[in-house]
Motif scaffolding. Structure first.
Motif, PDB file in Angstrom:
ATOM      1  N   THR A  20       0.867  -1.177   0.000  1.00 59.01           N
ATOM      2  CA  THR A  20       0.000   0.000   0.000  1.00 59.01           C
ATOM      3  C   THR A  20       0.900   1.222   0.000  1.00 59.01           C
ATOM      4  OG1 THR A  20      -0.227   0.208   2.399  1.00 59.01           O
ATOM      5  CG2 THR A  20      -1.833  -1.200   1.268  1.00 59.01           C
ATOM      6  N   GLY A  56      -2.537  -3.137  -4.411  1.00 62.73           N
ATOM      7  CA  GLY A  56      -1.829  -1.866  -4.383  1.00 62.73           C
ATOM      8  C   GLY A  56      -1.113  -1.679  -5.709  1.00 62.73           C
ATOM      9  N   VAL A  70       0.636  -4.680   3.638  1.00 63.95           N
ATOM     10  CA  VAL A  70      -0.113  -3.490   4.045  1.00 63.95           C
ATOM     11  C   VAL A  70       0.756  -2.640   4.975  1.00 63.95           C
ATOM     12  CG1 VAL A  70      -2.190  -2.669   5.216  1.00 63.95           C
ATOM     13  CG2 VAL A  70      -2.250  -4.818   3.921  1.00 63.95           C
TER      14      VAL A  70
END
Lengths: 230, 230
Positions: free
Chosen positions: B28, B66, B106
């Motif tokens: 991300t 992402g 993440v």
């Protein structure tokens, strides 16, 4: 545009033959730990287009580049780096150069002390991230005893674009500064709207392909050297 | 390996037909301002290979990803996101699912208050960067009232890989956890060495292509569902 490009391919341009030009492009990546990093949205497209355009005019181009996903233009020597400090070292190693075109988006800051292992998420909350200033590559090249005759900086701004760019040119000591407003999704896009600032003031260029911006800048660089050597 | 792949192409596998599987992949990207961000070195390769492998077995795959530079595998529906919060929203919107394979890296933290304009370098030194914790997507899916029957987590570790992974599995509440040691340049590489942790313990897999890791995991998932539906 297509006609121009066909003509330029059919008529080799040697206007920068014998000139060594250093180009920087792309972002730098500053590690926080082996997994995480601080970076920016530079795609490298504008810098790579400039390197390509200069090489097409016969220049010997050294392209010092942060991590990007675009191929190396034909005839260009690329040196891949990650951090601002690596970029500065590679630029200094590439001197002497007749010109330096600093199109890279160099991270202004890095983590003071990157962690050797992955920073764990703990119940104590997020880690505090102490930043320190990175070396200023453009200013360093401008003040170098081996300063290239022509140093061109870039300023990606979101606010007060021209004011910030004029101040940046004076502060860094570069000859020309290419300013662009990056609010409207310039990163990774193929088009760009820039202003060129030199000692005589500000010249606004219309929106055009990054390749066209590169051609126009390369032409201006060739004119500069044609003038300086005559 | 080549023979296996030819056979797998010639013999369509429908072992996951009718199963909706959510896969997350890639890093991300957490903005600090319109130009700068915090991210990590996940290439998305392992997650994309898993999505491809599941789709080849007939699964209906939602891939929440992402920013990465790899193409969407055939038959996979990709939802592109930037931040952890966007990824969580996309994952929750994709439920119900029979399984969730959380291979994305993440970001644990984001800037507390991203700046609306580019943060300027000032004489006052670097800005202080206040971080806050991001939502935990894996744990949130595990505790959801619409929890998929099978939730698989990933743990990229640099130290005490198995200890950290065992603790992570217990803490998050996932069924299986795939652990890998990312010290040796796994990011962006084509090969991977992982351990699979489930309720019965740790199974170390030999080093193999990420595509092979994906096939082996997809096979295990198919076996899980064959068992649960019989």
């Amino acid at each position: 545009v297509i006609r121009d490009r066909i003509l330029s391919v059919l008529t080799p341009d040697h206007s920068l033959q014998g000139r060594h030009i250093l180009v920087t492009a792309g972002p730098t990546v500053e590690p926080l730990d082996p997994v995480r990093f601080l970076s920016n949205h530079s795609s490298g497209r504008q810098g790579y287009a400039i390197a390509a355009s200069l090489a097409q005019r016969g220049a010997d181009v050294t392209l010092v580049s942060g991590p990007v996903t675009i191929p190396v233009p034909p005839g260009v020597r690329r040196i891949a780096v990650q951090t601002a400090r690596e970029m500065l070292t590679a630029c200094e190693a590439a001197l002497p150069a007749d010109a330096a075109i600093c199109a890279a988006a160099v991270s202004d800051w890095r983590a003071k002390q990157p962690a050797a292992g992955k920073i764990k998420k703990t119940a104590d909350g997020p880690p505090s991230l102490e930043l320190v200033e990175n070396p200023d590559i453009l200013a360093t090249l401008c003040r170098s005893t081996r300063r290239p005759s022509l140093v061109v900086g870039f300023a990606a701004e979101t606010d007060d674009v021209l004011d910030n760019a004029l101040a940046k040119r004076a502060r860094k000591g570069c000859d020309w500064l290419v300013a662009n407003d990056v609010r409207q999704g310039v990163f990774g896009a193929t088009r760009n709207t820039v202003s060129l600032i030199d000692e005589s003031g500000v010249q606004g260029w219309p929106e055009m392909d990054k390749m066209h911006v590169a051609d126009r800048l390369a032409e201006r660089i060739a004119t500069f050297f044609a003038g300086s050597s005559s």
